[in-house]
Scaffold this active site. Structure first.
Site, PDB file in Angstrom:
ATOM      1  CD  GLN A 146      -2.938  -0.738   0.076  1.00 47.43           C
ATOM      2  OE1 GLN A 146      -2.785  -0.641  -0.904  1.00 47.43           O
ATOM      3  NE2 GLN A 146      -4.156  -0.454   0.733  1.00 47.43           N
TER       4      GLN A 146
ATOM      5  CB  VAL B  96      -5.047   3.746   2.500  1.00 48.03           C
ATOM      6  CG1 VAL B  96      -4.991   2.238   2.977  1.00 48.03           C
ATOM      7  CG2 VAL B  96      -6.799   3.832   2.176  1.00 48.03           C
ATOM      8  CG  HIS B  97       0.249   3.804   1.368  1.00 47.66           C
ATOM      9  ND1 HIS B  97      -0.579   3.610   0.318  1.00 47.66           N
ATOM     10  CD2 HIS B  97       1.130   2.891   1.003  1.00 47.66           C
ATOM     11  CE1 HIS B  97      -0.373   2.855  -0.468  1.00 47.66           C
ATOM     12  NE2 HIS B  97       0.661   2.187   0.053  1.00 47.66           N
ATOM     13  CD  GLU B  98       1.115   9.424   6.898  1.00 51.20           C
ATOM     14  OE1 GLU B  98       1.772   9.590   5.998  1.00 51.20           O
ATOM     15  OE2 GLU B  98       1.495   9.950   8.193  1.00 51.20           O
TER      16      GLU B  98
END
Lengths: 610, 642
Positions: B17, B578-580
């Site tokens: 991701q 979403v990655h964060e």
């Protein structure tokens, strides 16, 4: 850096020799077997028969001249008697040789002495398989595009038949056969491999810098690589100049001051036999060099011996052929009318074969005009050990390619130094400490410690092994080949796919393999009349002896570990030929890889600790 | 050990991701661009479902006139309902009908290729086929079936024989007359044979063939080198810790809270069946997907992730490794739920449209003389029939809405894919030797990863934490320390990265695919040959890419009427968020480093498309590898030290 390159080149030569050996017992095709066998007996027969012929020829000439002077025009019977005796002897020799000079099944085909080795314009493996495709056709990932094209094709197909469900259903099944084959390439992995090694090296150097500052000169490996460079260069140059002795001998033969047979042959043989015993003590004991220097000079002296041997005995063979040609032609011309058809045919065949052999290699420089310092000098520069008058050449030097290879050489040496300093040197020091420790509390703890040292050694040694291989056989030899416009770049095969050590010994180091094939294997079958298996054993034995000498040059002690491992290849070859392993090449390759990864480390650990 | 697998699988999912993103703005080839246009057109086909979701049922004439009237048709078609429909239609027939036809006419452009009767289906954006994974197709299978050892030497030897035979023939033909000459004059032999030698040389020179070769043996050597390195590291650790492995932090990470993690995971999984319940209610006519079903589902999806983040962080207080595993797994389950729900939602819309169009066609066929109107209705019926039929070609019993069942959803959750379909390509049997091979690969790779983490990465991470907790001595000093840490962690992280990739996309996904007889094994492309980040974001992680393509990129173009570049930006943005969140789950702090690097891919893609860089594939690949080698390490050290 030139000396550094040579040091590493010949250091690796040690490893090659450790694992390399001559042709194995088994050939891969019947045809090949047939071709090699008759030729081998032919190879030395000319020498022995010519030796016996030299004196009769001289005595015959003497007799003829004497009689001619004293009794001009006397009875023909007196002349015929000495001619008949010598001629019969000569003819019987030709008859026996013709069996090995002409193909068994097709009498009009020659079996040449030079048929065992050939040079052709061939790219090196990494160039043709990776570098060239990467530089010319590389466009990034290809699999996804292929899949999309496939999908588009199917979409178009489906669009034309979507009117009926049944038709579409049938099309769907037809469109999706299981296990479609799609091309893919792994060029990107090649870039990654080098980048990964680079990162490890950077990390090691950064760690060292953080710990010791800028004291790079204190590193042992750096000291090894930078001391006594001038002395080493002088010794190397002296050895190189000594090899011109063989040119001098052949020059004397060319001027008819001496004969090759016996005088020249003995002189060259003595020189070769003495070269290593004389030089070996000089760089092993007299000059107190470190082990890197010693092994470099030893390996380079072996290279010089092989080159001078090939030059000397190649021309020696042609001297014999030339002499035979002259004698046969003279006899044919002299007694043309009085000879029987059978005799005439034998002489004619002899002339044909000798002409073929002399012309086989001739292009710009026919024998014996090839005997010159400049020709030998070029031979010494070519990345080859088997002498020929002509080699395939390229039309020009690609300087960009040379630059690329020079960068590869320097970069690989750097990586090797980092690997040696940070991964191997500490383990080597512990090995020496292990060796100097009188007791270890019993043999069980000692064995445990030894295996600990072995497993510590393996990763670093494997990397060093691969880097050394790449540096010498790909970067260095290709660089030299490009500079000298030498077109045959087949210095190594795809040895990583080997399923037996027999294959490995053939294709790991192609130049040395060719030398051993012609000048040891075939020569021992011809001169010593050994059988195939005996010749193989002799070749392995000779190779093992040289490997052990290399170990002595490094460690200054005789243990025989490498000698034993070298000869144990016979056992492995026999095992590989069993029905069980022959049917499982994947398993054989895994076993081979295990041996290549662990073998060098085992040997080194043994020599350092026991 | 199953938990370990899942832990690592989803730990890696984090990294995926981290680097994965949706489709890039530009396509690589004209053909692909055509496909892009196809996608663009197809996204409009997505609008019926979304338009229906916005419609509300009302009897008010003025409101009806401003919305799509299709929703008035009830889901079931009984005789009684038909009469009711007739009555309702009579009341508002003219306005409703005109609005419907107008809607169909506008949709027609998106559903058919211009000037032809070919459909552009909602489902054409991707397809599943029988495809082997790259390593199986290119390395493993050739190694097992065709490997016979080194091939180059045999090829060279064969050519040498041919060449020698050729030379001998040439020499033999020449040498006969030469012999005659040599009888007369020996010196004349040499000049005569020069042409022969030249001929041979010419023949040799022409032959500069590139001989094919294979590198299968290097694959074996690679794994053996890794194994030897691991054994050495393990032995070193054993000696340094008095013959015990109990001190290993990584071993503790991998073995604590396993039961709790498994329980939460099971709870998450069972929670996903809520969307099946929604679909059942739509099937029974209790709910309408277009009005209330999609709202309930969307709210549930949002709360799903929030709840499980809260549960693992504040209630159970799990270790970071467990938290990131559960977070990533919740994302996987979320994506599966979403795909199942909105796939069926789209088909609900299609089904309703089909029923309405059929009724209208039957009713007004004789009374309306306008060919356009009749044509629009007929085309609508054809398209809707096709969409419904084309999804269940081989098994009619599973035709929509019969596919809505707990069993169907269960199988979907077992398959290694995130895009729901009624049918997938299936293999005939399970190859148990293959499964065993992959299981060994899974455990072996996990073992290697644990060693790599413990010996190469954990010490650097501890030093990084020490730097962060140390007294602040200025930004420059900390930057210098950070650079040192970065260089230290790069080699270990590269190995971890590659092993993670191999473990999940090759070993685990192929193992699951084999067990479920899933025929499409195209889980990743040859990403190591990438020359731009656009390529990488597409082919590094095929399952997630497909999900984002259909349910984010195309959906945002049809629902929010965004154009291509805006949809791309939307997809990248969502991915970055979403990655964060994943970074927040691990490090408990918001720094937006990963968010920044994620969004940075867009200008990098633009750079790659410039005239200078486009044709320099070698430089592109080198730059790509620099990014892959450094990127994860930069990320990790930034979050640890700042």
């Amino acid at each position: 850096m030139t000396e550094t390159k040579d040091l590493l080149q010949d250091e690796e030569f040690l490893k090659i020799r450790r694992l390399n050996s001559a042709e194995a017992n088994k050939r891969h095709s019947v045809t090949y077997d047939n071709v090699i066998l008759p030729q081998e007996s032919m190879e030395v027969s000319p020498r022995s028969s010519t030796t016996s012929l030299v004196e009769p020829v001289e005595s015959t000439e003497g007799v003829e001249s004497t009689e001619a002077e004293r009794v001009a025009g006397k009875q023909e019977q007196e002349e015929e008697y000495p001619v008949d005796a010598h001629m019969q002897k000569y003819l019987s020799h030709l008859k026996s040789k013709s069996r090995s000079r002409f193909h068994r099944k097709d009498a009009s085909k020659y079996v040449s002495f030079f048929g065992d080795v050939s040079f052709d314009p061939r790219p090196t493996l990494l160039d043709s398989a990776i570098n060239v495709p990467f530089q010319t056709t590389f466009k990034g990932p290809v699999l996804e595009k292929q899949l999309k094209n496939l999908q588009l094709t199917k979409t178009k197909t489906k669009a034309t038949v979507k009117t009926t469900v049944k038709t579409t259903e049938k099309t769907d099944k037809a469109d999706a056969p299981p296990g479609e084959k799609l091309e893919s390439n792994f060029s990107g992995i090649y870039v990654f491999a080098w980048m990964f090694l680079g990162w490890i090296a950077i990390r090691c150097c950064t760690d060292y810098y953080a710990s010791y500052g800028s004291a790079w000169n204190k590193l042992e490996i750096v000291q090894y690589m930078t001391t006594d460079l001038f002395t080493i260069a002088m010794l190397d140059l002296a050895m190189f100049l000594c090899t011109f002795f063989v040119v001098f001998v052949h020059w004397l033969v060319k001027k008819r001051i001496i004969n090759w047979k016996w005088t020249g042959f003995v002189a060259v043989s003595i020189f070769e036999l003495a070269f290593i015993p004389v030089t070996f003590p000089i760089y092993v004991y007299y000059f107190d060099f470190n082990w890197v220097t010693r092994i470099f000079l030893f390996l380079h002296s072996v290279v010089f011996v092989m080159k001078s041997h090939s030059f000397a005995f190649y021309n020696g063979y042609l001297w014999d052929i030339k002499q035979e040609l002259e004698y046969s032609s003279k006899q044919l011309q002299k007694y043309k009318e009085s000879l029987s058809p059978e005799t005439r045919e034998i002489l004619q065949k002899s002339c044909d074969f000798c002409l073929f052999e002399l012309n086989y290699q001739t292009k710009d420089n026919d024998f014996p005009n090839n005997i010159s310092c400049s020709n030998f000098f070029m031979f010494c520069l070519f990345p080859v050990l088997v002498y020929q008058i002509n080699y395939p050449r390229t039309s020009r030097i690609r300087w960009r390619y040379v630059l690329e290879k020079v960068c590869a050489i320097i970069g690989t040496i750097f990586l090797m130094m980092v690997t040696a300093q940070f991964f191997m040197h500490p383990v080597a020091m512990r090995c020496i400490q292990f060796h100097n420790t009188p007791t270890f509390g019993g043999w069980i703890p000692a064995t445990q410690e030894w295996f600990h040292l072995l497993f510590d050694m393996i990763p670093g040694f494997t990397v060093l092994y691969m880097l050394t291989f790449y540096m010498i056989w790909d970067a260095l030899l290709n660089c030299v080949a490009e500079l000298t416009r030498f077109a045959d770049r087949y210095f190594y095969g795809d040895w990583w796919n080997c399923v037996s050590f027999e294959e490995f010994s053939r294709i790991w180091n192609v130049p040395v393999h060719k030398f051993l094939l012609r000048h040891v294997y075939h020569s021992s079958m011809g001169a010593l009349h050994l059988s195939k298996s005996q010749a193989t054993l002799f070749t392995f034995f000779l190779s093992a002896v040289f490997h052990e000498m290399a170990m002595f040059a490094i460690f200054r002690r005789v243990r025989g570990y490498l000698f034993m491992f070298q000869l144990s290849q016979f056992v492995w070859t026999a095992l590989s030929n069993t029905k069980f392993l022959r049917a499982r090449p994947q398993l054989s390759n895994v076993v081979f890889s295990f041996g290549v990864c662990s073998g060098p480390s085992i040997i080194m650990t043994l020599y350092l600790t026991l | 050990m199953d938990k370990k697998k899942d832990l690592l699988e989803n730990e890696q999912f984090l990294r995926i991701q981290k680097l994965n993103a949706a489709d890039a703005g530009k396509r690589q080839s004209i053909t692909v661009d055509d496909e892009g246009e196809l996608y663009g057109l197809d996204t409009s086909g997505n609008s019926p479902a979304n338009e229906h979701t916005a419609t509300t049922i009302t009897q008010n004439h003025s409101v009806v006139a401003s919305n799509g009237d299709v929703a008035f048709i009830p889901g079931t078609a009984t005789e009684g309902n038909t009469e009711i429909v007739t009555e309702e239609v009579i009341e508002t027939d003219d306005n409703m009908f005109k609005t419907h036809v107008k809607t169909l006419s506008s949709k027609e452009k998106a559903r058919y290729r211009q000037g032809s009767s070919n459909f552009i289906s909602y489902f054409d954006d991707m397809s599943f086929e029988h495809r082997p994974s790259i390593l199986d197709g290119s390395v493993n299978e050739p190694f097992k079936t065709k490997f016979v050892g080194p091939t180059l030497e045999k090829e060279i030897r064969r050519r040498e024989k041919e060449l020698m035979a050729m030379r001998k023939n040439l020499h033999h033909r020449k040498s006969s007359p030469d012999a005659v000459d040599s009888v007369g004059k020996n010196d004349g032999a040499a000049p005569t044979t020069v042409p022969t030698a030249a001929t041979s040389e010419t023949v040799v020179t022409v032959e500069t063939t590139i001989i094919s070769s294979n590198f299968s043996g290097l694959y074996v050597a690679f794994w053996m080198a890794i194994a030897f390195g691991a054994v050495k590291a393990l032995i070193d650790y054993y000696y340094q810790h008095n013959g015990s492995f109990k001190d290993s932090e990584i071993l503790k990470f991998m073995t604590t809270n396993l039961f709790t993690v498994a329980s939460v995971d099971l709870l998450m999984y069972l929670s996903t069946y809520f969307v099946v319940g929604i679909q059942y209610l739509c099937k029974w006519g209790v709910l309408k997907w277009g009005t209330t079903g999609w709202i309930f589902t969307s709210i549930y999806e949002f709360l799903f992730v929030i709840f499980y983040m809260y549960l693992t962080e504040n209630i159970l207080k799990l270790h970071w490794l467990s938290k990131i595993f559960l977070f990533l797994h919740s994302l996987v389950l979320l994506m599966k739920m979403h795909s199942f729900a909105f796939y069926n939602g789209y088909l609900w819309g299609i089904k309703e449209e089909l029923q309405f169009s059929k009724s209208a066609l039957a009713k007004y066929k004789d009374s309306i003389n306008d060919p356009k109107v009749i044509g629009a209705l007929e085309k609508s019926c054809e398209f809707c029939s096709f969409e419904l039929s084309s999804q269940s070609l081989s098994d009619q019993t599973q035709k929509f809405p019969n596919n809505i069942s707990a069993k169907s959803f269960f199988w979907f959750t077992m398959f290694p894919t995130l895009i729901y379909q009624i049918e997938y390509p299936r293999t005939k049997e399970i190859r148990w030797s293959y499964v065993l091979e992959k299981i060994c690969a899974i455990f072996g790779t996990i073992f290697l990863m644990m060693i790599d983490a413990q010996i190469l990465m954990y010490p650097v991470a501890m030093r990084a934490l020490a730097v962060r907790n140390s007294e602040w001595t200025g930004i420059l000093d900390r930057l210098l320390k950070w650079v040192g840490l970065l260089v230290d962690i790069v080699p270990g992280f590269i190995v971890m990265y590659i092993l993670d990739f191999y473990l999940i996309w090759d070993a685990i996904l192929n193992c699951v695919a084999e067990l479920t007889r899933f025929g499409d094994r195209y889980f990743y492309g040859d990403w190591w040959n990438c020359v731009s980040w656009a390529d990488f974001s597409r082919i590094w992680n095929i399952p997630v890419h497909k999900f984002l393509l259909r349910h984010v990129y195309h959906s945002s173009m049809s629902s929010f009427k965004l154009n291509k570049s805006q949809a791309t930006l939307m997809t990248f943005f969502l991915s970055s968020v979403v990655h964060e969140l994943a970074m927040y789950v691990i490090f408990k702090k918001l720094r937006f480093y990963l968010f920044f690097f994620q969004m940075l891919q867009m200008p990098l893609v633009a750079l790659t498309n410039t005239k200078f860089m486009r044709n320099r594939t070698i430089i592109g690949n080198v730059i790509f590898w620099l990014g892959i080698c450094m990127g994860p390490s930069v990320m990790c050290t930034l979050y640890l030290t700042f």
